[in-house]
Motif scaffolding. Structure first.
Motif, short mmCIF file in Angstrom:
data_model
loop_
_atom_site.label_atom_id
_atom_site.label_comp_id
_atom_site.label_asym_id
_atom_site.label_seq_id
_atom_site.Cartn_x
_atom_site.Cartn_y
_atom_site.Cartn_z
N ALA A 1 -3.60 -0.06 3.67
CA ALA A 1 -2.73 0.62 4.63
C ALA A 1 -3.30 0.57 6.03
N THR A 2 -4.60 0.43 6.15
CA THR A 2 -5.25 0.31 7.46
C THR A 2 -5.36 -1.15 7.89
N LEU A 3 -5.76 -2.01 6.99
CA LEU A 3 -5.96 -3.42 7.33
C LEU A 3 -4.65 -4.18 7.54
N GLY A 4 -3.61 -3.81 6.82
CA GLY A 4 -2.34 -4.51 6.93
C GLY A 4 -1.75 -4.49 8.34
N PRO A 5 -1.54 -3.31 8.92
CA PRO A 5 -1.01 -3.28 10.28
C PRO A 5 -1.95 -3.91 11.31
N ALA A 6 -3.26 -3.77 11.10
CA ALA A 6 -4.22 -4.38 12.03
C ALA A 6 -4.11 -5.90 11.98
N LEU A 7 -4.01 -6.46 10.78
CA LEU A 7 -3.87 -7.91 10.64
C LEU A 7 -2.54 -8.39 11.23
N ALA A 8 -1.48 -7.64 10.98
CA ALA A 8 -0.18 -8.02 11.55
C ALA A 8 -0.20 -7.95 13.07
N SER B 1 0.83 -1.21 0.00
CA SER B 1 0.00 0.00 0.00
C SER B 1 0.86 1.26 0.00
N PHE B 2 2.06 1.19 0.56
CA PHE B 2 2.97 2.33 0.55
C PHE B 2 3.82 2.38 -0.71
N GLY B 3 3.69 1.37 -1.58
CA GLY B 3 4.41 1.35 -2.84
C GLY B 3 5.82 0.82 -2.72
N TRP B 4 6.17 0.18 -1.61
CA TRP B 4 7.52 -0.34 -1.42
C TRP B 4 7.70 -1.68 -2.12
N LEU B 5 6.63 -2.41 -2.38
CA LEU B 5 6.72 -3.70 -3.06
C LEU B 5 5.82 -3.70 -4.29
N GLY B 6 5.86 -2.65 -5.05
CA GLY B 6 4.97 -2.53 -6.20
C GLY B 6 3.73 -1.75 -5.80
N THR B 7 2.82 -1.63 -6.72
CA THR B 7 1.60 -0.86 -6.45
C THR B 7 0.41 -1.80 -6.34
N MET B 8 -0.58 -1.33 -5.66
CA MET B 8 -1.78 -2.14 -5.47
C MET B 8 -2.99 -1.20 -5.42
#
Length: 60
Positions: free
Chosen positions: A38-45, A24-31
């Motif tokens: 960007a909200t769900l990723g840290p919550a899931l982690a 979501s931050f564009g560090w591993l490609g775009t999505m």
């Protein structure tokens, strides 16, 4: 839930959450839908870390 299953599922959640966050931050490609990821990723982690902690700690 078994200890091995809890740790395995928790680690999978951490990896998936980190992947969504970095994408979501564009560090591993775009999505698409970067704001949601960007909200769900840290919550899931975070939930994955909590699950690993509970699984490792076990019943007392």
């Amino acid at each position: 839930m078994g200890r091995v299953l809890g740790v395995s599922l928790g680690l999978l959640m951490v990896v998936a959450g980190g992947l969504w966050t970095f994408q979501s931050f564009g560090w591993l490609g775009t999505m698409a839908e970067g704001d949601v990821r960007a909200t769900l990723g840290p919550a899931l982690a975070g939930l994955g870390v909590a699950l690993v902690y509970v699984a490792v700690r076990g019943q007392r």
